[in-house]
Design an enzyme around this catalytic site. Structure first.
Site, PDB file in Angstrom:
ATOM      1  N   HIS A  22      -4.357  46.481  -2.284  1.00  0.00           N
ATOM      2  CA  HIS A  22      -3.935  46.199  -0.908  1.00  0.00           C
ATOM      3  C   HIS A  22      -3.503  44.742  -0.779  1.00  0.00           C
ATOM      4  O   HIS A  22      -2.480  44.439  -0.155  1.00  0.00           O
ATOM      5  CB  HIS A  22      -5.095  46.489   0.049  1.00  0.00           C
ATOM      6  N   ASP A  57     -12.261  40.311   6.126  1.00  0.00           N
ATOM      7  CA  ASP A  57     -10.882  40.512   6.551  1.00  0.00           C
ATOM      8  C   ASP A  57     -10.283  39.183   7.004  1.00  0.00           C
ATOM      9  O   ASP A  57     -10.952  38.383   7.655  1.00  0.00           O
ATOM     10  CB  ASP A  57     -10.840  41.517   7.704  1.00  0.00           C
TER      11      ASP A  57
END
Length: 318
Positions: free
Chosen positions: A229, A156
């Site tokens: 995403h 992330d």
């Protein structure tokens, strides 16, 4: 000979662009009614630096820090002559399938450290000073998970700006001179359905995220295919300029309670960038083609704050 340059003190932002930490606490509170509560809060947050130094001095290698964010309603209660140009409440984003809710919160305390005990101690002392002037809305403790992965198993924050780009994309400049050195921040607490996610083939997970799972290699969205995403979280303006934000997301969880999640926290020089990113994720681009990660990740909070420079924060003292 007097040199005016010596009178110019550089604007000191809060520790917005500090490196990712090992642990963090995300504390959102609401301020009680009445002028006395607001004045007490102003007194405490204007001297947050002193409290951080008092706790952090025990181990300077712990790199303890705390960013204070102020919500739109709270800013008005503090009786300031001006307000940040883009500060407004978090607006609910309703898509065809999923919704990003707007939830209460007057103040955000983003506490970071390499030692969980230092973060804990700062929060304990901070809430003690605030007392009944505030009510805790949400308290989430995050941790670094392996090589900065989320609980879905993917790295992330790969697209975070680096170097000079960190300040350029996250810190307000001369476009709002009275609040230069500040930053807009949006927080959302996501809960993951890990059973549903793990039931998906890894290849499908990678197409949904837009990166390979093992080695974090970026995947390009195929022409005509539904955006990943990564693709939906990329904001490009009408002139073709891509706008970045600074993420400091952290996993959190309680396996015994079946709770697994990601705390999204995004800092931005311009609030509209995060708002546009969320519209693309929830409404879709094109409309209807929403972020498929939302099928297993449900937001339960959504709040916007402004993190003023240290000078402005200290100036809030009653």
């Amino acid at each position: 000979m007097h040199d005016e340059a010596w009178d110019r003190t550089p604007i000191q932002p809060q520790s917005v662009d500090a490196p990712l930490s090992t642990s963090a606490i995300f504390l959102v509170v609401s301020i009680a009614e009445g002028d006395e509560a607001a004045e007490r809060v102003r007194d405490v947050i204007s001297d947050i630096g002193g409290l951080v130094r008092a706790v952090g001095f025990r181990d300077l290698n712990g790199h303890l820090s705390c960013n204070v964010g102020i919500g739109s309603d709270a800013w008005d209660r503090f009786g300031q002559d001006a307000r940040p140009a883009q500060l407004r409440r978090f607006f609910e984003v309703r898509g065809p399938v999923h919704t990003a809710p707007s939830t209460p919160g007057d103040l955000l305390f983003h506490i970071r450290s390499e030692r969980a005990d230092l973060a804990f101690e700062l929060e304990r002392l901070l809430l003690g000073k605030l007392g009944d002037a505030v009510t805790v809305v949400d308290e989430t403790t995050g941790f670094r998970y392996f090589d900065s992965r989320d609980l879905l198993g993917f790295v992330d924050g790969t697209e975070n700006p680096t170097g000079a780009g960190m300040a350029h994309w996250s810190i307000v400049g001369e476009e709002d001179a009275a609040f230069a050195g500040g930053s807009y921040v949006v927080v959302q607490k996501y809960l993951h359905d890990l059973d549903a996610w793990h039931a998906l083939p890894v290849e499908l997970q990678e197409r949904i995220i837009g990166r390979t799972k093992l080695d974090n290699v970026e995947l390009e969205d195929e022409p005509g295919a539904r955006k990943s995403h990564k693709g939906l979280a990329t904001v490009v303006d009408a002139n073709g300029v891509e706008h970045d934000i600074l993420r400091d997301n952290m996993p959190f969880g309680r396996p015994g309670a079946g709770e697994f999640g990601t705390y999204f926290i995004g800092y931005a020089r311009e609030l509209w960038v995060i708002e546009q990113m969320l519209r693309q994720m929830y409404v879709g681009d094109p409309v209807g083609s929403y972020d498929r990660m939302l099928d297993v990740s449900t937001p339960v909070t959504g709040t916007t704050f402004f993190v003023p420079s240290n000078d402005v924060l200290e100036g809030l003292a009653p």
